[in-house]
Design a protein around this motif. Structure first.
Motif, PDB file in Angstrom:
ATOM      1  N   GLU A  39       0.824  -1.210   0.000  1.00  0.00           N
ATOM      2  CA  GLU A  39       0.000   0.000   0.000  1.00  0.00           C
ATOM      3  C   GLU A  39       0.858   1.259   0.000  1.00  0.00           C
ATOM      4  O   GLU A  39       0.583   2.227  -0.721  1.00  0.00           O
ATOM      5  CB  GLU A  39      -0.917  -0.020   1.220  1.00  0.00           C
ATOM      6  CG  GLU A  39      -1.876   1.141   1.308  1.00  0.00           C
ATOM      7  CD  GLU A  39      -2.770   1.060   2.533  1.00  0.00           C
ATOM      8  OE1 GLU A  39      -3.122   2.128   3.074  1.00  0.00           O
ATOM      9  OE2 GLU A  39      -3.106  -0.061   2.950  1.00  0.00           O
ATOM     10  N   ALA A  40       1.932   1.253   0.796  1.00  0.00           N
ATOM     11  CA  ALA A  40       2.816   2.426   0.867  1.00  0.00           C
ATOM     12  C   ALA A  40       3.537   2.650  -0.460  1.00  0.00           C
ATOM     13  O   ALA A  40       3.708   3.797  -0.899  1.00  0.00           O
ATOM     14  CB  ALA A  40       3.824   2.242   1.994  1.00  0.00           C
ATOM     15  N   LEU A  41       3.966   1.576  -1.109  1.00  0.00           N
ATOM     16  CA  LEU A  41       4.649   1.703  -2.398  1.00  0.00           C
ATOM     17  C   LEU A  41       3.719   2.269  -3.458  1.00  0.00           C
ATOM     18  O   LEU A  41       4.129   3.118  -4.262  1.00  0.00           O
ATOM     19  CB  LEU A  41       5.189   0.342  -2.828  1.00  0.00           C
ATOM     20  CG  LEU A  41       6.415  -0.178  -2.084  1.00  0.00           C
ATOM     21  CD1 LEU A  41       6.673  -1.642  -2.413  1.00  0.00           C
ATOM     22  CD2 LEU A  41       7.648   0.664  -2.424  1.00  0.00           C
ATOM     23  N   ARG A  42       2.496   1.827  -3.449  1.00  0.00           N
ATOM     24  CA  ARG A  42       1.546   2.325  -4.449  1.00  0.00           C
ATOM     25  C   ARG A  42       1.200   3.787  -4.206  1.00  0.00           C
ATOM     26  O   ARG A  42       1.021   4.560  -5.151  1.00  0.00           O
ATOM     27  CB  ARG A  42       0.294   1.454  -4.440  1.00  0.00           C
ATOM     28  CG  ARG A  42       0.546   0.065  -5.038  1.00  0.00           C
ATOM     29  CD  ARG A  42      -0.648  -0.859  -4.922  1.00  0.00           C
ATOM     30  NE  ARG A  42      -0.370  -2.142  -5.566  1.00  0.00           N
ATOM     31  CZ  ARG A  42      -1.136  -3.218  -5.463  1.00  0.00           C
ATOM     32  NH1 ARG A  42      -2.248  -3.164  -4.718  1.00  0.00           N
ATOM     33  NH2 ARG A  42      -0.817  -4.335  -6.086  1.00  0.00           N
ATOM     34  N   PRO A  50       8.389  -2.268 -10.134  1.00  0.00           N
ATOM     35  CA  PRO A  50       6.991  -2.557  -9.774  1.00  0.00           C
ATOM     36  C   PRO A  50       6.848  -2.881  -8.296  1.00  0.00           C
ATOM     37  O   PRO A  50       7.684  -3.589  -7.719  1.00  0.00           O
ATOM     38  CB  PRO A  50       6.659  -3.767 -10.656  1.00  0.00           C
ATOM     39  CG  PRO A  50       7.602  -3.667 -11.817  1.00  0.00           C
ATOM     40  CD  PRO A  50       8.865  -3.081 -11.264  1.00  0.00           C
ATOM     41  N   ALA A  51       5.789  -2.379  -7.687  1.00  0.00           N
ATOM     42  CA  ALA A  51       5.576  -2.587  -6.253  1.00  0.00           C
ATOM     43  C   ALA A  51       5.532  -4.063  -5.897  1.00  0.00           C
ATOM     44  O   ALA A  51       6.097  -4.483  -4.880  1.00  0.00           O
ATOM     45  CB  ALA A  51       4.280  -1.893  -5.826  1.00  0.00           C
ATOM     46  N   GLU A  52       4.904  -4.854  -6.732  1.00  0.00           N
ATOM     47  CA  GLU A  52       4.767  -6.274  -6.415  1.00  0.00           C
ATOM     48  C   GLU A  52       6.116  -6.983  -6.431  1.00  0.00           C
ATOM     49  O   GLU A  52       6.329  -7.945  -5.676  1.00  0.00           O
ATOM     50  CB  GLU A  52       3.801  -6.942  -7.387  1.00  0.00           C
ATOM     51  CG  GLU A  52       3.083  -8.157  -6.821  1.00  0.00           C
ATOM     52  CD  GLU A  52       2.333  -7.841  -5.533  1.00  0.00           C
ATOM     53  OE1 GLU A  52       2.424  -8.659  -4.593  1.00  0.00           O
ATOM     54  OE2 GLU A  52       1.663  -6.789  -5.465  1.00  0.00           O
ATOM     55  N   ALA A  87      14.753  -4.045   7.950  1.00  0.00           N
ATOM     56  CA  ALA A  87      13.885  -4.098   9.128  1.00  0.00           C
ATOM     57  C   ALA A  87      13.367  -2.733   9.582  1.00  0.00           C
ATOM     58  O   ALA A  87      12.155  -2.591   9.827  1.00  0.00           O
ATOM     59  CB  ALA A  87      14.598  -4.813  10.276  1.00  0.00           C
ATOM     60  N   PRO A  88      14.206  -1.701   9.745  1.00  0.00           N
ATOM     61  CA  PRO A  88      13.664  -0.423  10.243  1.00  0.00           C
ATOM     62  C   PRO A  88      12.600   0.181   9.332  1.00  0.00           C
ATOM     63  O   PRO A  88      11.554   0.633   9.804  1.00  0.00           O
ATOM     64  CB  PRO A  88      14.912   0.469  10.333  1.00  0.00           C
ATOM     65  CG  PRO A  88      16.044  -0.494  10.489  1.00  0.00           C
ATOM     66  CD  PRO A  88      15.683  -1.671   9.661  1.00  0.00           C
ATOM     67  N   SER A  89      12.857   0.189   8.006  1.00  0.00           N
ATOM     68  CA  SER A  89      11.880   0.759   7.076  1.00  0.00           C
ATOM     69  C   SER A  89      10.605  -0.076   7.041  1.00  0.00           C
ATOM     70  O   SER A  89       9.491   0.458   7.027  1.00  0.00           O
ATOM     71  CB  SER A  89      12.486   0.858   5.676  1.00  0.00           C
ATOM     72  OG  SER A  89      13.595   1.726   5.669  1.00  0.00           O
TER      73      SER A  89
END
Length: 298
Positions: A39-42, A50-52, A87-89
């Motif tokens: 969701e954040a990538l989109r 590509p987000a996927e 991990a942090p992101s």
């Protein structure tokens, strides 16, 4: 810090609250974390990858974290490894989605809410009874994500900041944990001169940014000077660098800083610093911006 400074006077009866997620990284369900990431990538609008595809790569990292303990082999099935670079992101994205849903559904909401990864600071104005109800709501909102809380009408500690409330006005001071030994880099350590010279100013500038009053700043600056002198730094140099930070208006330290253009060409190599006189002198004299360890290179 800028938001706290601009918030103004708090309503009477305001309570300062901090919340900390109990073991965030190992308690993020894979599918929920990946869904939040997708969701954040989109929303970001980035189209380079590509987000996927990025979600699939993250899934590989999450589902192939293996370890050996007591002669047995294990695969982590919940959460992310603490040491992995993503991990942090990943955790921040998950918490962003969680807090958005949590605050949207909360029957009563804080008037101020800020978070850094798994550490949360908020201001409550609806009384202590409703605060306890809100904390219960937070701890019942998710199956694996639980919180611990600390609250006061006078002061709380959040990250490296002591937040003080007096007559409705918020002020901030530097906070150090009781276990902090203040073991700054030894002055005689084999680091670039720019690193050794920059530590007193960098630490003083951080104090200047955090401390909202001159009294707080002067107290913490004296402590810093004593700590650094004990680590071998010359007192006159430390005091000079602290004075540099003192002369900077605090408002300037709170502004976003634009990254400077760096046209330097990096020098890469490996060296045994303790046994190689030439490389030791090279590190001390060249404007080296980064090194990776005493025996591995710079």
């Amino acid at each position: 810090m800028q938001v706290l400074r601009d918030f103004g006077r708090l309503p009477e009866g305001a309570i300062l609250v901090t919340a900390d997620v109990v073991g965030l990284y190992p308690h993020i369900p894979h599918e929920e974390g990946l869904s939040a990431m997708r969701e954040a990538l989109r929303r970001s609008g980035q189209s380079t990858i590509p987000a996927e595809d990025l979600v699939d790569l993250a899934r590989i990292v999450l589902t192939n974290n293996n370890l050996t303990f007591n002669g047995k082999h294990y695969v982590q099935i919940l959460g992310t490894a603490i040491g992995t670079k993503m991990a942090p992101s990943y955790a921040s994205i998950f918490m962003g989605k969680l807090e958005s849903d949590l605050l949207e559904r909360a029957p009563t909401k804080p008037i101020f809410w800020k978070r850094f990864i798994d550490d949360i600071f908020f201001v409550w104005t609806e009384g202590e009874e409703k605060l306890r109800e809100f904390m219960e709501f937070m701890n019942s909102f998710h199956n694996t994500i639980k919180f611990t809380f600390s609250w006061s009408s006078q002061q709380v500690n959040f990250l490296d900041v002591n937040v003080v409330l007096s007559n409705g006005i918020v002020s901030t001071d530097l906070y150090s944990k009781p276990t902090d030994k203040h073991q700054y880099l030894f002055h005689t350590s084999c680091h670039p001169n720019s690193c050794e010279k920059g530590i007193p100013f960098g630490q003083a500038l951080s104090i200047r940014r955090i401390c909202s009053t001159n009294a707080f700043f002067e107290k913490r600056a004296r402590e810093l000077c004593n700590y650094l002198v004990k680590r071998g730094y010359k007192k006159d140099h430390v005091e000079r660098e602290i004075d540099r930070a003192r002369r900077i208006p605090r408002a300037d330290t709170l502004r976003d800083k634009q990254p400077a253009n760096n046209s330097r060409i990096p020098l890469s190599g490996t060296a045994q610093y303790r046994g190689d006189y030439f490389c030791s002198k090279l590190i001390k004299t060249l404007p080296v911006s980064h090194y990776t360890g005493a025996d591995s290179g710079f």
